[in-house]
Motif scaffolding. Structure first.
Motif, PDB file in Angstrom:
ATOM      1  N   SER A   1      -1.304   8.273 -18.839  1.00 64.34           N
ATOM      2  CA  SER A   1       0.057   7.888 -18.463  1.00 64.34           C
ATOM      3  C   SER A   1       0.107   7.330 -17.049  1.00 64.34           C
ATOM      4  O   SER A   1       1.097   6.753 -16.635  1.00 64.34           O
ATOM      5  CB  SER A   1       1.001   9.089 -18.568  1.00 64.34           C
ATOM      6  N   GLY A   2      -0.987   7.515 -16.287  1.00 58.86           N
ATOM      7  CA  GLY A   2      -1.032   7.012 -14.919  1.00 58.86           C
ATOM      8  C   GLY A   2      -2.459   6.883 -14.442  1.00 58.86           C
ATOM      9  O   GLY A   2      -3.383   7.429 -15.048  1.00 58.86           O
ATOM     10  N   PRO A   3      -2.673   6.172 -13.345  1.00 57.15           N
ATOM     11  CA  PRO A   3      -4.030   5.917 -12.851  1.00 57.15           C
ATOM     12  C   PRO A   3      -4.693   7.120 -12.204  1.00 57.15           C
ATOM     13  O   PRO A   3      -5.902   7.242 -12.195  1.00 57.15           O
ATOM     14  CB  PRO A   3      -3.830   4.795 -11.834  1.00 57.15           C
ATOM     15  N   GLY A   4      -3.899   8.024 -11.611  1.00 57.29           N
ATOM     16  CA  GLY A   4      -4.460   9.171 -10.901  1.00 57.29           C
ATOM     17  C   GLY A   4      -4.660   8.876  -9.431  1.00 57.29           C
ATOM     18  O   GLY A   4      -4.845   7.731  -9.023  1.00 57.29           O
ATOM     19  N   ALA A   5      -4.584   9.899  -8.616  1.00 55.56           N
ATOM     20  CA  ALA A   5      -4.735   9.750  -7.166  1.00 55.56           C
ATOM     21  C   ALA A   5      -6.144   9.288  -6.815  1.00 55.56           C
ATOM     22  O   ALA A   5      -7.119   9.688  -7.441  1.00 55.56           O
ATOM     23  CB  ALA A   5      -4.425  11.065  -6.466  1.00 55.56           C
TER      24      ALA A   5
ATOM     25  N   GLN B   1       0.835  -1.196   0.000  1.00 55.32           N
ATOM     26  CA  GLN B   1       0.000   0.000   0.000  1.00 55.32           C
ATOM     27  C   GLN B   1       0.871   1.248   0.000  1.00 55.32           C
ATOM     28  O   GLN B   1       1.819   1.348   0.775  1.00 55.32           O
ATOM     29  CB  GLN B   1      -0.900   0.030   1.235  1.00 55.32           C
ATOM     30  N   ALA B   2       0.572   2.170  -0.867  1.00 56.59           N
ATOM     31  CA  ALA B   2       1.311   3.435  -0.897  1.00 56.59           C
ATOM     32  C   ALA B   2       0.875   4.323   0.265  1.00 56.59           C
ATOM     33  O   ALA B   2      -0.265   4.286   0.714  1.00 56.59           O
ATOM     34  CB  ALA B   2       1.054   4.153  -2.211  1.00 56.59           C
ATOM     35  N   VAL B   3       1.809   5.109   0.773  1.00 52.22           N
ATOM     36  CA  VAL B   3       1.526   6.026   1.870  1.00 52.22           C
ATOM     37  C   VAL B   3       2.049   7.398   1.479  1.00 52.22           C
ATOM     38  O   VAL B   3       3.183   7.544   1.021  1.00 52.22           O
ATOM     39  CB  VAL B   3       2.205   5.564   3.175  1.00 52.22           C
ATOM     40  N   ALA B   4       1.201   8.426   1.621  1.00 55.51           N
ATOM     41  CA  ALA B   4       1.626   9.788   1.300  1.00 55.51           C
ATOM     42  C   ALA B   4       2.847  10.136   2.144  1.00 55.51           C
ATOM     43  O   ALA B   4       2.968   9.668   3.272  1.00 55.51           O
ATOM     44  CB  ALA B   4       0.483  10.754   1.574  1.00 55.51           C
ATOM     45  N   PRO B   5       3.784  10.965   1.654  1.00 57.62           N
ATOM     46  CA  PRO B   5       3.672  11.737   0.410  1.00 57.62           C
ATOM     47  C   PRO B   5       4.220  11.024  -0.824  1.00 57.62           C
ATOM     48  O   PRO B   5       4.481  11.671  -1.829  1.00 57.62           O
ATOM     49  CB  PRO B   5       4.527  12.961   0.732  1.00 57.62           C
TER      50      PRO B   5
ATOM     51  N   ASN C   1      -4.179  -8.837  -3.337  1.00 57.31           N
ATOM     52  CA  ASN C   1      -3.973  -7.603  -2.575  1.00 57.31           C
ATOM     53  C   ASN C   1      -4.902  -6.481  -3.030  1.00 57.31           C
ATOM     54  O   ASN C   1      -4.464  -5.386  -3.382  1.00 57.31           O
ATOM     55  CB  ASN C   1      -2.520  -7.130  -2.688  1.00 57.31           C
ATOM     56  N   ALA C   2      -6.187  -6.729  -3.036  1.00 48.45           N
ATOM     57  CA  ALA C   2      -7.160  -5.715  -3.421  1.00 48.45           C
ATOM     58  C   ALA C   2      -7.235  -4.626  -2.349  1.00 48.45           C
ATOM     59  O   ALA C   2      -6.623  -4.729  -1.294  1.00 48.45           O
ATOM     60  CB  ALA C   2      -8.525  -6.349  -3.632  1.00 48.45           C
ATOM     61  N   ASN C   3      -8.000  -3.603  -2.638  1.00 47.13           N
ATOM     62  CA  ASN C   3      -8.220  -2.485  -1.720  1.00 47.13           C
ATOM     63  C   ASN C   3      -6.989  -1.610  -1.521  1.00 47.13           C
ATOM     64  O   ASN C   3      -6.876  -0.909  -0.526  1.00 47.13           O
ATOM     65  CB  ASN C   3      -8.729  -2.960  -0.343  1.00 47.13           C
ATOM     66  N   LEU C   4      -6.055  -1.658  -2.463  1.00 54.90           N
ATOM     67  CA  LEU C   4      -4.969  -0.693  -2.458  1.00 54.90           C
ATOM     68  C   LEU C   4      -5.453   0.539  -3.222  1.00 54.90           C
ATOM     69  O   LEU C   4      -6.339   0.451  -4.065  1.00 54.90           O
ATOM     70  CB  LEU C   4      -3.729  -1.273  -3.136  1.00 54.90           C
ATOM     71  N   VAL C   5      -4.874   1.684  -2.931  1.00 57.27           N
ATOM     72  CA  VAL C   5      -5.299   2.906  -3.609  1.00 57.27           C
ATOM     73  C   VAL C   5      -4.088   3.748  -3.962  1.00 57.27           C
ATOM     74  O   VAL C   5      -3.114   3.803  -3.210  1.00 57.27           O
ATOM     75  CB  VAL C   5      -6.277   3.713  -2.723  1.00 57.27           C
ATOM     76  N   THR C   6      -4.123   4.340  -5.145  1.00 61.29           N
ATOM     77  CA  THR C   6      -3.017   5.198  -5.555  1.00 61.29           C
ATOM     78  C   THR C   6      -3.103   6.522  -4.798  1.00 61.29           C
ATOM     79  O   THR C   6      -4.175   7.030  -4.525  1.00 61.29           O
ATOM     80  CB  THR C   6      -3.058   5.484  -7.063  1.00 61.29           C
ATOM     81  N   VAL C   7      -1.947   7.059  -4.447  1.00 64.41           N
ATOM     82  CA  VAL C   7      -1.903   8.334  -3.729  1.00 64.41           C
ATOM     83  C   VAL C   7      -1.006   9.313  -4.469  1.00 64.41           C
ATOM     84  O   VAL C   7      -0.140   8.922  -5.252  1.00 64.41           O
ATOM     85  CB  VAL C   7      -1.380   8.180  -2.279  1.00 64.41           C
TER      86      VAL C   7
ATOM     87  N   ASP D   1       4.289   9.205  -4.305  1.00 67.83           N
ATOM     88  CA  ASP D   1       3.400   9.416  -5.434  1.00 67.83           C
ATOM     89  C   ASP D   1       3.413   8.198  -6.344  1.00 67.83           C
ATOM     90  O   ASP D   1       4.366   7.964  -7.064  1.00 67.83           O
ATOM     91  CB  ASP D   1       3.853  10.670  -6.200  1.00 67.83           C
ATOM     92  N   ASN D   2       2.343   7.415  -6.293  1.00 65.63           N
ATOM     93  CA  ASN D   2       2.234   6.285  -7.211  1.00 65.63           C
ATOM     94  C   ASN D   2       1.026   6.471  -8.117  1.00 65.63           C
ATOM     95  O   ASN D   2       0.445   5.519  -8.606  1.00 65.63           O
ATOM     96  CB  ASN D   2       2.137   4.955  -6.449  1.00 65.63           C
ATOM     97  N   ALA D   3       0.647   7.743  -8.338  1.00 63.22           N
ATOM     98  CA  ALA D   3      -0.565   8.031  -9.095  1.00 63.22           C
ATOM     99  C   ALA D   3      -0.295   8.624 -10.476  1.00 63.22           C
ATOM    100  O   ALA D   3      -1.148   8.547 -11.345  1.00 63.22           O
ATOM    101  CB  ALA D   3      -1.446   9.003  -8.307  1.00 63.22           C
ATOM    102  N   THR D   4       0.883   9.217 -10.673  1.00 67.61           N
ATOM    103  CA  THR D   4       1.100   9.972 -11.908  1.00 67.61           C
ATOM    104  C   THR D   4       1.668   9.122 -13.039  1.00 67.61           C
ATOM    105  O   THR D   4       1.697   9.563 -14.180  1.00 67.61           O
ATOM    106  CB  THR D   4       2.048  11.154 -11.661  1.00 67.61           C
TER     107      THR D   4
END
Length: 204
Positions: free
Chosen positions: A134-138, A69-73, A165-171, A75-78
């Motif tokens: 180019s990316g999924p977006g936050a 799971q990504a944690v801010a800050p 590993n569902a329920n992960l979210v891009t940040v 960036d795995n969204a761009t």
């Protein structure tokens, strides 16, 4: 379902042809054949985006695995590839919970490729497919499945993947970490505070 079987058959033929043409590694983890790819609520993704990523040097992204799971800050969204040295093997559309990633490459032509060490992953994003993205977006939910290690010349890697590993979210850089006010807003707040103090002093 007949269309699905036809597509799988055609891709299998392509895989055999690619391997027979020259010594390559063929990746074809057709996903959703056992359990349809789903969003964070368990609802089948009828129109989504998949990415098959080769984690060159097996170093993850920012020291994390793709299944973390990504944690801010952070960036795995761009970008769909969160480390610049990793490689997108295939990117395409998820239709009714199914994805048909396919790629064939010559390891000798890929810098940093280590057979039996590097892992490759299937990422399934709950976002309508757009080939221009180019990316999924936050804030976009995704599943990440570790498909195992990369192969040697002549290998055909065809694990039939179930989502993992569902329920992960891009940040994004500021998601969940508190937004930093822009300079103009901070300046206005500072001036306002100064005026308020000045007024109180004048009344006293």
């Amino acid at each position: 379902m007949n269309t699905t079987k036809m597509m799988m058959g055609a891709l299998m033929v392509m895989a055999v042809m690619a391997v027979s043409a020259k010594a390559t590694v063929t990746f074809s983890p057709f996903a959703g054949t056992n359990t349809p790819l789903a969003d964070q609520n368990g609802v089948t993704i009828t129109d989504g985006t998949y990415v098959m990523v080769l984690d060159l040097d097996n170093d993850g992204w920012n020291g994390r695995a793709y299944t973390d799971q990504a944690v801010a800050p952070e960036d795995n969204a761009t970008s769909f590839v969160w480390d610049a040295d990793d490689l997108i093997l295939d990117l395409g559309q998820i239709t009714d919970g199914f994805a048909f990633p396919f790629s064939s490459l010559d390891p000798a032509g890929v810098s940093g490729y280590t057979a039996g060490v590097d892992h490759y992953f299937l990422l399934a994003f709950a976002k309508a497919f757009n080939p221009a993205d180019s990316g999924p977006g936050a804030g976009v939910f995704y599943s990440a499945t570790d498909l195992g290690t990369a192969g040697n010349d002549g290998d055909t890697l065809t694990p039939f993947a179930d989502p993992g590993n569902a329920n992960l979210v891009t940040v994004g850089p500021t998601t969940g970490g508190g937004d930093v006010p822009e300079p103009t807003s901070a300046f206005v707040a500072l001036i306002s505070g100064g005026l308020l103090v000045s007024r109180r002093r004048n009344r006293a």
